[in-house]
Design a protein around this motif. Structure first.
Motif, PDB file in Angstrom:
ATOM      1  N   GLU A 133       0.831  -1.225  -0.140  1.00 25.39           N
ATOM      2  CA  GLU A 133      -0.154   0.180   0.169  1.00 25.39           C
ATOM      3  C   GLU A 133       0.871   1.400  -0.059  1.00 25.39           C
ATOM      4  O   GLU A 133       0.330   2.429  -0.285  1.00 25.39           O
ATOM      5  N   HIS A 134       2.269   1.129   0.425  1.00 21.43           N
ATOM      6  CA  HIS A 134       3.084   2.290   0.415  1.00 21.43           C
ATOM      7  C   HIS A 134       4.024   2.057  -0.744  1.00 21.43           C
ATOM      8  O   HIS A 134       5.091   3.052  -0.500  1.00 21.43           O
ATOM      9  N   ILE A 135       4.037   1.254  -1.619  1.00 19.30           N
ATOM     10  CA  ILE A 135       5.219   1.080  -2.686  1.00 19.30           C
ATOM     11  C   ILE A 135       5.064   2.514  -3.481  1.00 19.30           C
ATOM     12  O   ILE A 135       6.204   2.960  -3.736  1.00 19.30           O
ATOM     13  N   ILE A 136       4.176   3.018  -3.912  1.00 20.04           N
ATOM     14  CA  ILE A 136       3.971   4.182  -4.569  1.00 20.04           C
ATOM     15  C   ILE A 136       4.868   5.353  -4.017  1.00 20.04           C
ATOM     16  O   ILE A 136       5.505   6.000  -4.473  1.00 20.04           O
ATOM     17  N   ASP A 137       4.433   5.635  -2.689  1.00 21.59           N
ATOM     18  CA  ASP A 137       4.900   6.559  -1.857  1.00 21.59           C
ATOM     19  C   ASP A 137       6.519   6.496  -1.752  1.00 21.59           C
ATOM     20  O   ASP A 137       7.286   7.288  -1.839  1.00 21.59           O
ATOM     21  N   TYR A 138       6.808   5.313  -1.615  1.00 18.19           N
ATOM     22  CA  TYR A 138       8.231   4.860  -1.285  1.00 18.19           C
ATOM     23  C   TYR A 138       8.971   5.122  -2.705  1.00 18.19           C
ATOM     24  O   TYR A 138      10.052   5.697  -2.820  1.00 18.19           O
ATOM     25  N   LEU A 139       8.508   4.958  -4.006  1.00 17.56           N
ATOM     26  CA  LEU A 139       9.152   5.076  -5.170  1.00 17.56           C
ATOM     27  C   LEU A 139       8.984   6.626  -5.314  1.00 17.56           C
ATOM     28  O   LEU A 139       9.891   7.182  -5.992  1.00 17.56           O
ATOM     29  N   ALA A 140       8.185   7.400  -5.064  1.00  9.39           N
ATOM     30  CA  ALA A 140       8.026   8.731  -5.335  1.00  9.39           C
ATOM     31  C   ALA A 140       9.126   9.485  -4.417  1.00  9.39           C
ATOM     32  O   ALA A 140       9.684  10.406  -5.016  1.00  9.39           O
ATOM     33  N   LEU A 141       9.596   9.029  -3.257  1.00  8.05           N
ATOM     34  CA  LEU A 141      10.366   9.606  -2.332  1.00  8.05           C
ATOM     35  C   LEU A 141      11.831   9.076  -2.832  1.00  8.05           C
ATOM     36  O   LEU A 141      12.655  10.161  -3.061  1.00  8.05           O
ATOM     37  N   MET A 142      12.061   7.819  -3.286  1.00  7.15           N
ATOM     38  CA  MET A 142      13.352   7.559  -3.710  1.00  7.15           C
ATOM     39  C   MET A 142      13.770   7.699  -5.205  1.00  7.15           C
ATOM     40  O   MET A 142      14.777   7.782  -5.720  1.00  7.15           O
ATOM     41  N   GLY A 143      12.702   7.787  -6.010  1.00  7.47           N
ATOM     42  CA  GLY A 143      12.786   8.001  -7.428  1.00  7.47           C
ATOM     43  C   GLY A 143      13.167   6.649  -8.097  1.00  7.47           C
ATOM     44  O   GLY A 143      13.253   5.765  -7.420  1.00  7.47           O
ATOM     45  N   ASP A 144      13.242   6.703  -9.495  1.00  8.97           N
ATOM     46  CA  ASP A 144      13.691   5.758 -10.190  1.00  8.97           C
ATOM     47  C   ASP A 144      14.741   6.136 -11.358  1.00  8.97           C
ATOM     48  O   ASP A 144      14.009   6.495 -12.223  1.00  8.97           O
ATOM     49  N   LYS A 145      15.874   5.934 -11.197  1.00  6.13           N
ATOM     50  CA  LYS A 145      16.645   6.374 -12.022  1.00  6.13           C
ATOM     51  C   LYS A 145      16.620   5.766 -13.508  1.00  6.13           C
ATOM     52  O   LYS A 145      16.913   6.312 -14.461  1.00  6.13           O
ATOM     53  N   VAL A 146      16.112   4.340 -13.626  1.00  8.08           N
ATOM     54  CA  VAL A 146      15.800   3.803 -14.792  1.00  8.08           C
ATOM     55  C   VAL A 146      14.930   4.578 -15.658  1.00  8.08           C
ATOM     56  O   VAL A 146      15.075   4.829 -16.732  1.00  8.08           O
ATOM     57  N   ASP A 147      13.406   4.678 -14.744  1.00  4.52           N
ATOM     58  CA  ASP A 147      12.710   5.440 -15.618  1.00  4.52           C
ATOM     59  C   ASP A 147      12.646   7.034 -15.445  1.00  4.52           C
ATOM     60  O   ASP A 147      11.856   7.786 -15.837  1.00  4.52           O
ATOM     61  N   ASN A 148      13.735   7.669 -14.984  1.00  3.51           N
ATOM     62  CA  ASN A 148      13.962   8.990 -14.676  1.00  3.51           C
ATOM     63  C   ASN A 148      12.820   9.576 -13.836  1.00  3.51           C
ATOM     64  O   ASN A 148      12.534  10.691 -14.263  1.00  3.51           O
ATOM     65  N   ALA A 186       8.002  15.526  -5.695  1.00  8.84           N
ATOM     66  CA  ALA A 186       7.897  14.302  -4.773  1.00  8.84           C
ATOM     67  C   ALA A 186       6.305  13.832  -5.227  1.00  8.84           C
ATOM     68  O   ALA A 186       5.899  12.687  -5.728  1.00  8.84           O
ATOM     69  N   PHE A 187       5.430  14.858  -5.351  1.00  9.90           N
ATOM     70  CA  PHE A 187       3.996  14.457  -5.967  1.00  9.90           C
ATOM     71  C   PHE A 187       3.952  14.048  -7.421  1.00  9.90           C
ATOM     72  O   PHE A 187       2.908  13.250  -7.705  1.00  9.90           O
ATOM     73  N   LEU A 188       4.709  14.598  -8.053  1.00 14.80           N
ATOM     74  CA  LEU A 188       4.818  14.623  -9.505  1.00 14.80           C
ATOM     75  C   LEU A 188       5.568  13.035  -9.824  1.00 14.80           C
ATOM     76  O   LEU A 188       4.831  12.179 -10.336  1.00 14.80           O
ATOM     77  N   SER A 189       6.471  12.716  -8.980  1.00 15.43           N
ATOM     78  CA  SER A 189       6.878  11.559  -8.952  1.00 15.43           C
ATOM     79  C   SER A 189       5.858  10.222  -8.649  1.00 15.43           C
ATOM     80  O   SER A 189       5.952   9.196  -9.092  1.00 15.43           O
ATOM     81  N   TYR A 190       5.236  10.722  -7.531  1.00 13.42           N
ATOM     82  CA  TYR A 190       3.748   9.722  -7.039  1.00 13.42           C
ATOM     83  C   TYR A 190       3.106   9.479  -8.557  1.00 13.42           C
ATOM     84  O   TYR A 190       2.661   8.290  -8.478  1.00 13.42           O
ATOM     85  N   GLN A 191       2.709  10.473  -9.081  1.00 16.43           N
ATOM     86  CA  GLN A 191       1.865  10.197 -10.167  1.00 16.43           C
ATOM     87  C   GLN A 191       2.495   9.321 -11.295  1.00 16.43           C
ATOM     88  O   GLN A 191       2.057   8.419 -11.748  1.00 16.43           O
TER      89      GLN A 191
END
Length: 921
Positions: free
Chosen positions: A171-186, A241-246
């Motif tokens: 339930e918090h994976i999206i939040d987790y990815l939004a905070l740490m980002g994803d270098k592969v997908d930029n 961060a919120f853009l990354s969440y989306q």
């Protein structure tokens, strides 16, 4: 009755992983096929696990998606798809359809969104879902109905598994990815927030991104590294961060014109598959299609290139009469293949478990000897079998074929028949080794292990060891595997060895210049290396223990010094923490970044920062050097002493370095540094036994001498023929002074020029090495070529020939193919050109030391002198020599080593003697 799960395959993830993780395969016409075969193998395996399930393979469609409109830089960091991957996509899609698997590509959305929508729809209808992917983003979909499966690792992630792996629940994976980002997908995330910090924040505030930003005042009190500075950082990057969440959110409401009930596998289209497999040269699958059609009594058009189906005949030998029959066949045969199965990978410690033989292709036997598990059938007596095969294996007139036969030779030499360690089998007559045949044929074409060769040359997928033994800590050793499975595996292995030999020998016969490389260098060397490995080297464990303590003390001092410079304690072994200290706290310039976009802390970067007078990088480099010496050598070497022999036994590898160089492992003796006092002390621990000395014989400047021979340059030839100091002579030419006027600094610069040119160093690189500006460096290079025009002519000639024929050769005919020599990418092409210039020198040097090892071994064998080779490192041989023979051996070894090649300049061999390796070197 529970419903079979819906299986959704992330086809795009499969494609990328198969392309990058599996050996490259091509057809005879050069068409890449490895990714297609890898994906299809994974799909077939998955389908076997879920035979009753609805099934869909989902790929990304061409073109952009809504995320590109939301964030223009989305996936901007991804390199363009390699041409060798792109050309396989249509073939893969057609094969998937041909197999009857539903294939989905939906324009405007990614495969993740299609999978997310189907998964949640199915879960809402109480049908379980299995998503097969390697993509961490998919963890956000996991719930009580949806699990993830990674076919490459075999791991399964349910809700608990997600929490264990990522530190937060699905339930918090999206939040987790939004905070740490994803270098592969930029996906940008929040700079400086990594996996542990992201998980710590979400767990600490017990909520998601929204709750985090509503409670920033609580962050400083959380038990997270740098918690006090996090609120300001989070606030600064809130919008991102919120853009990354989306961007990280997988859509679960994509309009799909797809009925779940329609996602069932249909019947394979054999005609379509036959055409595809034929073009892709998947011959074994062509054979399978024809066999299936024949069994069903249906017609299927034969493929022109399909090989006839031959049923293998494999025999498990448990009765004496069976063994007697095979022994007679082997005794009558002029050539046979053999493989030895063991219970380990260390040839000096492992025990023989069984033997397998093949006299002709598709027929083989396995003779189990020491399998031990509950209910194992009675096996033939181990010693009786070994005694029976010993004369045949020791008969040099009987030609033998192996795959990595050195391992088998050592196992048999150590087999201790009747418990007597001196009663081994001295295998003779191994004339062919498929690993070495492949290596000599083309060192760059593929890896040279059995499975890679079988896939490339036989288009066959053999029984996989992990399939019968398991994986990881629970993997069974071969003696624990049931004979029904072990027999097929072992018999197939020796059969494939013989089949590979026939294919590879036919290819080698078409290139006559390669025959001497195989028959006069590699094959004669193989038993010599086996003997050196068995001999081993004596090591003073006590001395290493003392040095290990001293290194530990020095590391502690360096650690304190690093903390003082940084103003805080940190983990010197953590690139992430180090990056924060170097670049965020101390503000050092970012010289380069890693593949994931993080500032690099690699050795070369630290060296460059140290040159800029930053003190911390210099301390870190010293710490890393000490740490490597301690962990790799002073701590590890005593553990590697064989309790039976009291010696260390390295393993030499003939088929790894593409230029022909030998490498070693367990331990790697090639990388012991000799320019530092600490490195030389490790060599001091390699000692001579009582009554013996160590003798080190080393070729002097061998690659420069080979350069002189290849270039036919009169200046270099004159220097070597007259035994001049070639670096001093070069300095006199380049700096325009007389020999007596050459300073030590001039000689050092000339040495850098001499060796730099061999390795294709540019004027820029040379300038950096010798401490001058680029203009001055270019002037030195220009003057060098003016004084030694033959060298420049050699380089230009070699580049031209390499571009025309696609390979270069050593003096002895060894080839190095250069796939990128005509690449459109300038960096790839320039790299191939540098390799083209250097490879004939480095490869010839490798050939010479190998020829020398064979010659020295033969001389010591026939002379009966009490001396033996115990180590080979780079251009050096190290021998144990009885003290009273040192003078004679020193004189004679120079003759044998200098005679290993007939060059236009003399081969100079320098000999040193001492009680330990450092003294002798």
């Amino acid at each position: 009755m529970s419903l079979a799960p819906l299986v959704l395959v992330d086809g795009s993830s499969y494609l990328y992983r198969a392309f990058h993780a599996l050996p490259p395969l091509t057809t005879s016409k050069g068409l890449p096929t490895g990714a297609v075969k890898g994906v299809l193998n994974m799909l077939k395996s998955l389908r076997k696990q879920y035979p009753e399930s609805p099934f869909a393979v989902v790929f990304d469609a061409k073109g952009g998606t809504f995320r590109d409109e939301m964030f223009a830089e989305y996936k901007a960091n991804r390199p363009s798809m390699p041409d060798d991957m792109r050309v396989q996509i249509d073939f893969l899609h057609n094969c998937v359809k041909g197999l009857g698997y539903p294939l989905l590509c939906v324009e405007g959305v990614e495969a993740d969104d299609v999978i997310g929508t189907l998964a949640r729809s199915s879960a809402a209808a109480d049908r379980p879902v299995v998503i097969s992917t390697g993509d961490k983003d998919m963890a956000q979909l996991v719930d009580g109905h949806i699990t993830l499966v990674n076919t490459m690792t075999g791991s399964v992630l349910d809700v608990a598994g997600v929490k264990e792996k990522f530190g937060v629940g699905p339930e918090h994976i999206i939040d987790y990815l939004a905070l740490m980002g994803d270098k592969v997908d930029n996906i940008p995330g929040v700079p400086g927030v990594g996996e542990k910090t992201a998980a710590g924040l979400l767990v600490g505030i017990n909520g998601g991104l929204k709750e985090l930003y509503e409670n920033l005042d609580k962050v400083p009190s959380l038990a997270i590294r740098g918690a006090k500075s996090l609120p300001a950082k989070l606030e600064e990057h809130k919008e991102m961060a919120f853009l990354s969440y989306q961007l990280a959110t997988i859509k679960i409401d994509v309009p799909l014109d797809i009925e779940l009930d329609a996602l069932h596998c249909g019947e394979p289209d054999r005609e379509a598959l036959l055409a595809l497999y034929t073009e892709l040269e998947f011959k074994s699958w062509v054979n399978d299609l024809q066999r299936e059609a024949k069994q069903e009594g249906t017609e299927i058009a034969p493929a022109e290139e399909a090989a006839p189906v031959i049923e293998a005949k494999y025999e498990l030998i448990l009765e004496q009469t069976q063994f007697d029959d095979w022994l007679k066949k082997l005794q009558a045969a002029n050539l046979f293949a053999f493989v030895v199965q063991s219970n380990g990978t260390d040839a000096q410690r492992a025990q023989i478990v069984g033997l397998s033989f093949a006299i002709k292709t598709h027929e083989a036997c396995y003779i189990p000897l020491t399998h031990s598990y509950m209910g194992v059938p009675q096996q033939l007596d181990r010693d009786a079998v070994l005694n029976a095969v010993k004369p045949m294996l020791e008969d040099a007139s009987k030609i033998k074929v192996g795959q990595h036969a050195k391992f088998a030779i050592n196992l048999l030499a150590n087999c201790a028949i009747g418990g007597d360690q001196s009663q081994g089998i001295n295998v003779q007559g191994v004339k062919f080794d498929t690993m070495l045949e492949s290596y000599v044929l083309d060192s760059t074409a593929t890896r040279h292990d059995r499975d890679s060769l079988v896939a490339k040359y036989l288009d066959h997928t053999p029984v996989n060891f992990q399939d019968i033994a398991g994986k990881g800590a629970k993997q069974l050793s071969f003696d624990q595997i049931a004979l029904e499975q072990a027999g097929i595996y072992a018999a197939e292995e020796v059969d494939l060895t013989l089949r590979l030999h026939e294919v590879l020998q036919a290819k080698l016969d078409k290139i006559p210049t390669l025959a001497p490389v195989l028959n006069e260098i590699e094959m004669p060397l193989m038993p010599v290396l086996a003997r050196i490995e068995r001999q081993g080297a004596l090591v003073d464990a006590k001395l290493l223990g003392i040095q290990s303590v001293e290194l530990g003390n020095k590391m502690t001092e360096l650690e304190r010094e690093a903390f003082a410079i940084a103003g805080e304690e940190f983990n010197l072994g953590s690139p992430k923490q180090l990056g924060v200290i170097l670049y965020e706290k101390l503000g050092m310039p970012i010289i380069s970044k890693t593949a994931t976009g993080q500032p690099s802390t690699a050795e070369a970067v630290l060296a460059e920062l140290a040159e800029q007078e930053f003190p911390l990088p210099k301390v870190l480099m010293q710490y890393r050097s000490m740490s490597k010496l301690k962990s790799t050598y002073t701590d590890r070497l005593p553990e590697q002493i064989n309790p039976r022999t009291g010696r260390i036994h390295t393993s030499y590898h003939q088929a790894v370095a593409v230029t022909g160089r030998l490498s070693s492992s367990d331990p790697n003796l090639q990388n012991i540094p000799i320019r530092t006092a600490e490195g030389r002390r490790i060599r001091q621990a390699f000692v001579a036994p009582q009554g013996y000395k160590l003798l080190a014989a080393d070729y002097s400047q061998i690659e420069l001498r080979i350069m002189a021979h290849l270039a036919k340059d009169e200046g270099l030839l004159h220097a070597f023929r007259n035994d001049l100091d070639v670096h001093r002579a070069t300095a006199a030419e380049v700096f325009g002074v007389e020999l007596p006027e050459v300073t030590n600094d001039m000689r050092r610069s000339a040495k850098a020029i001499n060796f730099g040119l061999i390795y294709g160093m540019s004027a820029f690189g040379l300038a950096k090495q010798i401490g001058v500006d680029r203009k001055q460096s270019q002037a030195y290079v220009d003057r060098y070529f003016a004084r030694y025009p033959g060298v420049l002519e050699y380089m230009e000639r070699t580049r031209t020939q390499a571009a025309e024929q696609g390979f270069v050769e050593t003096i002895f005919g060894r080839r190095l193919y250069l796939p990128d020599i005509n690449a459109k990418n300038q960096a790839l092409r320039k790299g191939a050109e540098r390799m083209a210039i250097n490879a004939p020198m480095q490869g010839t040097a490798a050939d010479i030391i190998k020829r020398a090892m064979v010659a020295v071994n033969g001389w010591l064998d026939t002379s009966g002198l009490d001396a033996r080779v115990i180590l080979q490192v780079h251009d050096e041989l190290v021998l144990e020599v009885r003290e009273d023979l040192v003078e004679q051996i020193s004189k004679d070894i120079r003759v044998h080593m200098s005679g290993a090649a007939d060059l236009d300049v003399p081969l100079l061999v320098e000999v040193g003697v001492g009680s330990n390796w450092d003294e002798a070197h």
